[in-house]
Design a protein around this motif. Structure first.
Motif, mmCIF file in Angstrom:
data_model
loop_
_atom_site.group_PDB
_atom_site.id
_atom_site.type_symbol
_atom_site.label_atom_id
_atom_site.label_comp_id
_atom_site.label_asym_id
_atom_site.label_seq_id
_atom_site.Cartn_x
_atom_site.Cartn_y
_atom_site.Cartn_z
ATOM 1 N N LEU A 195 5.961 -3.081 -1.652
ATOM 2 C CA LEU A 195 6.184 -1.688 -1.282
ATOM 3 C C LEU A 195 4.864 -0.923 -1.231
ATOM 4 C CD1 LEU A 195 8.191 0.565 -0.662
ATOM 5 C CD2 LEU A 195 8.397 0.948 -3.107
ATOM 6 N N ALA A 196 4.026 -1.109 -2.239
ATOM 7 C CA ALA A 196 2.755 -0.393 -2.277
ATOM 8 C C ALA A 196 1.794 -0.919 -1.220
ATOM 9 C CB ALA A 196 2.130 -0.494 -3.654
ATOM 10 N N ALA A 197 1.892 -2.208 -0.889
ATOM 11 C CA ALA A 197 1.028 -2.734 0.171
ATOM 12 C C ALA A 197 1.307 -1.993 1.472
ATOM 13 C CB ALA A 197 1.251 -4.229 0.340
ATOM 14 N N ASN A 198 2.569 -1.705 1.711
ATOM 15 C CA ASN A 198 2.949 -0.933 2.887
ATOM 16 C C ASN A 198 2.445 0.499 2.766
ATOM 17 O OD1 ASN A 198 4.157 -0.446 5.352
ATOM 18 N ND2 ASN A 198 6.165 -0.035 4.469
ATOM 19 N N ILE A 199 2.509 1.044 1.559
ATOM 20 C CA ILE A 199 2.021 2.407 1.331
ATOM 21 C C ILE A 199 0.525 2.489 1.597
ATOM 22 C CG2 ILE A 199 1.560 4.116 -0.471
ATOM 23 C CD1 ILE A 199 4.246 3.333 -1.716
ATOM 24 N N PHE A 200 -0.225 1.548 1.039
ATOM 25 C CA PHE A 200 -1.681 1.590 1.192
ATOM 26 C C PHE A 200 -2.114 1.295 2.626
ATOM 27 C CE2 PHE A 200 -1.862 0.647 -3.541
ATOM 28 C CZ PHE A 200 -2.266 1.931 -3.866
ATOM 29 N N SER A 201 -1.315 0.558 3.375
ATOM 30 C CA SER A 201 -1.693 0.279 4.767
ATOM 31 C C SER A 201 -1.523 1.511 5.650
ATOM 32 C CB SER A 201 -0.874 -0.888 5.322
ATOM 33 O OG SER A 201 0.484 -0.520 5.464
ATOM 34 N N LYS A 202 -0.667 2.454 5.246
ATOM 35 C CA LYS A 202 -0.434 3.659 6.037
ATOM 36 C C LYS A 202 -1.286 4.845 5.603
ATOM 37 C CE LYS A 202 4.366 2.595 7.125
ATOM 38 N NZ LYS A 202 5.747 3.038 6.965
ATOM 39 N N SER A 203 -2.037 4.681 4.543
ATOM 40 C CA SER A 203 -2.865 5.778 4.035
ATOM 41 C C SER A 203 -4.342 5.433 4.228
ATOM 42 C CB SER A 203 -2.554 6.024 2.559
ATOM 43 O OG SER A 203 -2.874 4.884 1.800
ATOM 44 N N PRO A 204 -5.238 6.403 4.038
ATOM 45 C CA PRO A 204 -6.663 6.107 4.176
ATOM 46 C C PRO A 204 -7.100 4.969 3.242
ATOM 47 C CG PRO A 204 -6.332 8.465 4.073
ATOM 48 C CD PRO A 204 -5.003 7.829 3.776
ATOM 49 N N ALA A 205 -8.095 4.240 3.683
ATOM 50 C CA ALA A 205 -8.558 3.050 2.960
ATOM 51 C C ALA A 205 -9.078 3.382 1.559
ATOM 52 C CB ALA A 205 -9.642 2.344 3.767
ATOM 53 N N LEU A 206 -9.399 4.602 1.292
ATOM 54 C CA LEU A 206 -9.940 5.000 -0.011
ATOM 55 C C LEU A 206 -8.916 4.879 -1.136
ATOM 56 C CD1 LEU A 206 -12.267 6.339 -1.620
ATOM 57 C CD2 LEU A 206 -11.247 8.536 -1.013
ATOM 58 N N PHE A 207 -7.630 5.029 -0.833
ATOM 59 C CA PHE A 207 -6.614 5.074 -1.883
ATOM 60 C C PHE A 207 -6.462 3.768 -2.656
ATOM 61 C CE2 PHE A 207 -4.865 8.805 0.467
ATOM 62 C CZ PHE A 207 -4.974 9.703 -0.576
ATOM 63 N N PRO B 99 -8.726 1.171 -3.348
ATOM 64 C CA PRO B 99 -9.747 0.947 -4.376
ATOM 65 C C PRO B 99 -9.763 2.030 -5.452
ATOM 66 C CG PRO B 99 -10.781 1.449 -2.263
ATOM 67 C CD PRO B 99 -9.327 1.319 -2.026
ATOM 68 N N LEU B 100 -9.394 3.241 -5.081
ATOM 69 C CA LEU B 100 -9.314 4.314 -6.065
ATOM 70 C C LEU B 100 -8.209 4.021 -7.084
ATOM 71 C CD1 LEU B 100 -10.912 6.923 -6.378
ATOM 72 C CD2 LEU B 100 -9.117 8.110 -5.129
ATOM 73 N N PHE B 101 -7.073 3.556 -6.599
ATOM 74 C CA PHE B 101 -5.962 3.190 -7.477
ATOM 75 C C PHE B 101 -6.385 2.085 -8.442
ATOM 76 C CE2 PHE B 101 -2.352 0.407 -8.379
ATOM 77 C CZ PHE B 101 -1.488 1.297 -8.985
ATOM 78 N N ILE B 102 -7.012 1.057 -7.936
ATOM 79 C CA ILE B 102 -7.448 -0.064 -8.781
ATOM 80 C C ILE B 102 -8.474 0.407 -9.807
ATOM 81 C CG2 ILE B 102 -8.710 -2.257 -8.758
ATOM 82 C CD1 ILE B 102 -7.360 -2.753 -5.992
ATOM 83 N N THR B 103 -9.407 1.238 -9.383
ATOM 84 C CA THR B 103 -10.432 1.755 -10.296
ATOM 85 C C THR B 103 -9.812 2.593 -11.407
ATOM 86 O OG1 THR B 103 -12.050 1.782 -8.502
ATOM 87 C CG2 THR B 103 -12.549 3.120 -10.441
ATOM 88 N N PHE B 104 -8.903 3.486 -11.037
ATOM 89 C CA PHE B 104 -8.235 4.314 -12.054
ATOM 90 C C PHE B 104 -7.417 3.450 -13.016
ATOM 91 C CE2 PHE B 104 -8.111 8.318 -9.173
ATOM 92 C CZ PHE B 104 -9.370 8.673 -9.596
ATOM 93 N N ALA B 105 -6.695 2.472 -12.491
ATOM 94 C CA ALA B 105 -5.853 1.624 -13.342
ATOM 95 C C ALA B 105 -6.707 0.817 -14.320
ATOM 96 C CB ALA B 105 -5.003 0.698 -12.479
ATOM 97 N N THR C 269 -1.089 9.735 -9.708
ATOM 98 C CA THR C 269 -1.306 10.724 -8.645
ATOM 99 C C THR C 269 -1.876 10.067 -7.397
ATOM 100 O OG1 THR C 269 -1.676 12.437 -10.305
ATOM 101 C CG2 THR C 269 -2.475 12.887 -8.083
ATOM 102 N N CYS C 270 -2.772 9.128 -7.581
ATOM 103 C CA CYS C 270 -3.355 8.405 -6.446
ATOM 104 C C CYS C 270 -2.264 7.669 -5.673
ATOM 105 C CB CYS C 270 -4.417 7.436 -6.955
ATOM 106 S SG CYS C 270 -5.226 6.493 -5.657
ATOM 107 N N LEU C 271 -1.384 6.992 -6.391
ATOM 108 C CA LEU C 271 -0.288 6.274 -5.739
ATOM 109 C C LEU C 271 0.664 7.247 -5.047
ATOM 110 C CD1 LEU C 271 0.824 3.443 -5.277
ATOM 111 C CD2 LEU C 271 2.129 3.694 -7.384
#
Length: 138
Positions: A37-49, A51-57, A117-119
Motif C-alpha cells: 500500500l505504501a509503495a503505491n503511496i510513495f510512487s504517487k508522491s514526490p520522491a523526497l517522501f 527517503p524522508l520516511f526512512i530517515t525519520f523512522a 506525518t511524512c506518511l
C-alpha cells in the motif's frame, strides 16, 4: 528516602515500557510504510517522501533505543546501591537520568510524529489539488 528511590525506579520502569510500546508502534508504522500500500503511496508522491520516511523512522528507533538503555542503566545504578544502609550515596547525580537519556526520550516523540506525518502527507499528496480546489469553493 527509600520511598523516593522506589518512586524514581518506578518512573524509569514506566519510561522504559513506554519506549518499548512506542517502538512497537514505530515497527507497525514501518511495516505499513514498507508494504504494498505504501509503495503505491510513495510512487504517487514526490520522491523526497520515501527517503524522508526512512530517515525519520530510523532516527526514531535510535532515539528510543538510547533512551531505553539510559533508563535501564540508571535504574541498575539505583538498585545496585539500594540495599546499602548509608543514604549518603544518594546524591543529586543519582536522582536524575543522564541528560542525553531525557533528550533522546523527548526527541523520540517528535520524530515518531514526523514519521507518521511524512506518511500522511505522502498519502494525501495526489489529492492535494482536488482538496485545494474544494476549499476555494467554500
Amino acid at each position: 528516602m527509600r520511598e523516593k528511590v522506589a518512586l524514581i525506579v518506578d518512573k524509569y520502569k514506566r519510561r522504559k515500557l513506554l519506549t518499548v510500546y512506542l517502538s512497537g508502534g514505530l515497527g507497525g508504522l514501518g511495516l505499513f510504510g514498507a508494504g504494498d500500500l505504501a509503495a503505491n503511496i510513495f510512487s504517487k508522491s514526490p520522491a523526497l517522501f520515501a527517503p524522508l520516511f526512512i530517515t525519520f523512522a530510523l532516527t526514531t528507533a535510535i532515539l528510543f533505543a538510547f533512551s531505553y538503555v539510559g533508563y535501564e542503566w540508571q535504574e541498575t545504578l539505583l538498585l545496585r546501591e539500594f540495599p546499602k544502609e548509608d543514604d549518603r550515596w544518594l546524591t543529586e547525580r543519582v536522582w536524575k537520568p543522564p541528560a542525553r537519556t531525557e533528550i533522546c526520550y523527548r526527541a523520540g516523540f517528535i520524530f515518531l510524529g514526523a514519521t507518521g506525518t511524512c506518511l500522511l502527507f505522502a498519502a494525501w499528496w495526489p489529492y492535494l489539488p482536488t482538496f485545494l480546489e474544494v476549499m476555494q469553493r467554500i
